[in-house]
Design a protein around this motif. Structure first.
Motif, PDB file in Angstrom:
ATOM      1  N   PHE A 102      39.103  48.216  35.130  1.00  0.00           N
ATOM      2  CA  PHE A 102      38.507  47.100  35.840  1.00  0.00           C
ATOM      3  C   PHE A 102      39.525  46.335  36.673  1.00  0.00           C
ATOM      4  O   PHE A 102      39.212  45.846  37.761  1.00  0.00           O
ATOM      5  N   GLN A 103      40.743  46.228  36.171  1.00  0.00           N
ATOM      6  CA  GLN A 103      41.780  45.532  36.934  1.00  0.00           C
ATOM      7  C   GLN A 103      41.909  46.121  38.331  1.00  0.00           C
ATOM      8  O   GLN A 103      42.109  45.406  39.311  1.00  0.00           O
ATOM      9  N   GLU A 104      41.777  47.439  38.416  1.00  0.00           N
ATOM     10  CA  GLU A 104      41.941  48.112  39.692  1.00  0.00           C
ATOM     11  C   GLU A 104      40.739  47.924  40.610  1.00  0.00           C
ATOM     12  O   GLU A 104      40.825  48.168  41.802  1.00  0.00           O
ATOM     13  N   ASN A 105      39.616  47.500  40.034  1.00  0.00           N
ATOM     14  CA  ASN A 105      38.387  47.420  40.822  1.00  0.00           C
ATOM     15  C   ASN A 105      37.714  46.046  40.764  1.00  0.00           C
ATOM     16  O   ASN A 105      36.537  45.919  41.073  1.00  0.00           O
ATOM     17  N   ILE A 106      38.472  45.029  40.377  1.00  0.00           N
ATOM     18  CA  ILE A 106      37.895  43.713  40.179  1.00  0.00           C
ATOM     19  C   ILE A 106      37.220  43.171  41.433  1.00  0.00           C
ATOM     20  O   ILE A 106      36.110  42.641  41.381  1.00  0.00           O
ATOM     21  N   THR A 107      37.837  43.320  42.585  1.00  0.00           N
ATOM     22  CA  THR A 107      37.249  42.758  43.800  1.00  0.00           C
ATOM     23  C   THR A 107      35.932  43.440  44.136  1.00  0.00           C
ATOM     24  O   THR A 107      34.944  42.783  44.498  1.00  0.00           O
ATOM     25  N   SER A 108      35.888  44.759  43.999  1.00  0.00           N
ATOM     26  CA  SER A 108      34.643  45.489  44.267  1.00  0.00           C
ATOM     27  C   SER A 108      33.542  45.043  43.313  1.00  0.00           C
ATOM     28  O   SER A 108      32.382  44.889  43.703  1.00  0.00           O
TER      29      SER A 108
END
Length: 447
Positions: A102-108
């Motif tokens: 999730f850290q890698e995709n938080i903005t999405s």
């Protein structure tokens, strides 16, 4: 930035922290949850702990996005939610996603529409996403009974740049050097107070066939803690905060000296850190193959037997510079935020109020005693020795940081610092080149 005139955290109201204005520079760490929008993001379908817990009867419900993907916190969260459901009759649909993913995709995730309530972190990154309209206003909860359970420090850490509250604290946990008391007693080791002491202890441990310092960075975030502690021990709190804010140069002598100190400790770190996760190193500490481990208090998740947990202890990372001593520690605050447009705002706020209550935090900590409750209404009578010592440490510390990827911009932490630190771990020779690369990328991000 000037040094605050008073301690950032004070042992008032059951040792809950009190903080001054520099707290606005702090923020987050690992990722969070999924469902809905997350299902469309590759690799972010919910993992093992996905669950729909419900009360009997009709329709009041809310949804929860959770990054509590490790076994111990996942069960503890379930216990707290089950208690909430029993008390309120509100159904809670839970979706759990691995926190690193999730850290890698938080903005999405946030752009796609988060669940009604989602896990997140206090400080800088909370403000960062609130500024972009990705969080719901929960100021009314702070104005009510829930707010009475928190110090002004927690309220400040939960307040956006517009003066409204967007965050509900759940617990906090200090970072320190963890060790087994019985191993130190057996070997006659003493707690190091300086870098020379630490180096001498590492050499003793190597002679005794131990790996002196546990180290793992497969996930990318643990090494940030090592950089942080070396930086604020060597250069002080003010420099560290300014560096995280993009106001200092990564090519400075101060930063290069941090990497040089770190490189001098490499011979005492566990090898192959990039292929090992933090629980693997925690197991080494448990099995007395590793002598010490600098990590958050959640290292206790590996110590499941009461006799092992009672044997776990910690000390603050030793001083590197007499000017700064050990006046700064890291103690991140984890908690909850609300979607700007929850499907059922009333139910979502009832769940948030539960998480912010002493009762809700007690229900969690009963199964995961590796943290300290954020609410002063929580029952501390059942705290184990480690929790009591952690609360005392935080209460006595002059300065508190939230962790590198909570104290700076999310894009800088994830796209620059994680790969840069992993590159350093794999090949620590070219410090000048490393610092030059970080500085160049920093300028492009911070402007």
């Amino acid at each position: 930035m000037t040094r605050p005139s008073s301690p950032l955290w004070t042992p008032s109201r059951s040792l809950a922290p009190a903080v001054s204005s520099p707290f606005t520079r702090r923020s987050l760490l690992r990722g969070m949850m999924a469902g809905g929008a997350l299902a469309a993001i590759p690799g972010l379908a919910g993992c093992g702990g996905d669950d729909s817990s419900g009360a009997t009867g009709g329709g009041t419900a809310t949804s929860l996005g959770s990054n509590f993907s490790d076994e111990v916190p996942q069960q503890a969260l379930k216990d707290s939610i089950d208690a909430f459901i029993k008390k309120s009759g509100i159904k809670v649909d839970v979706n759990t996603v691995d926190h690193e993913q999730f850290q890698e995709n938080i903005t999405s995730y946030l752009q796609g529409g988060p669940q009604d309530v989602y896990a997140w972190f206090a400080g800088y990154r909370m403000k960062f996403f609130a500024d972009q309209g990705f969080a719901g206003d929960v100021s009314d909860l702070w104005a009510g009974d829930m707010g009475d359970g928190f110090t002004d420090a927690f309220k400040q850490a939960s307040t956006g740049n517009d003066g409204k509250q967007y965050f509900v604290p759940f617990y906090y946990y200090p970072w320190a050097v963890f060790y087994r008391k019985s191993l130190f007693e057996e070997k006659g080791y003493t707690i190091p107070e300086t870098m020379d002491d630490l180096t001498a202890l590492c050499q003793e441990m190597q002679k005794d066939g131990l790996e002196p310092i546990g180290f793992a960075d497969k996930e990318g975030w643990p090494a940030m803690g090592t950089f942080d502690v070396l930086n604020f021990r060597q250069n002080g709190y003010d420099f560290h905060v300014s560096l995280m804010a993009g106001e200092e140069s990564w090519e400075s002598d101060e930063v290069k000296s941090v990497f040089e100190t770190w490189r001098s400790l490499m011979p005492y770190h566990q090898k192959d850190a990039l292929a090992r996760d933090w629980l693997d190193s925690a197991a080494g500490l448990l099995n007395k193959k590793v002598g010490m481990y600098y990590l958050g208090m959640f290292v206790g998740q590996a110590f499941t037997k009461p006799e092992d947990r009672d044997d776990l202890d910690f000390f603050v990372f030793p001083a590197l510079n007499e000017e700064h001593g050990t006046d700064t520690i890291e103690a991140p605050i984890d908690g909850w935020m609300m979607s700007p447009k929850p499907e059922d705002e009333k139910a979502a706020k009832q769940l948030l109020a539960w998480f912010g209550s002493g009762e809700g935090q007690d229900a969690y900590l009963k199964s995961d005693p590796n943290n300290v409750a954020a609410s002063s209404d929580a029952d501390t009578s059942g705290y184990n020795a480690l929790q009591k010592k952690a609360a005392e440490l935080v209460g006595a510390s002059a300065n508190i940081t939230q962790f590198l990827d909570r104290d700076t911009r999310p894009d800088f932490a994830s796209t620059v610092m994680i790969p840069s630190l992993q590159k350093f771990i794999g090949s620590p020779e070219d410090i000048d080149g490393l610092c030059s690369s970080i500085e160049e990328q920093k300028k492009s991000i911070f402007g």
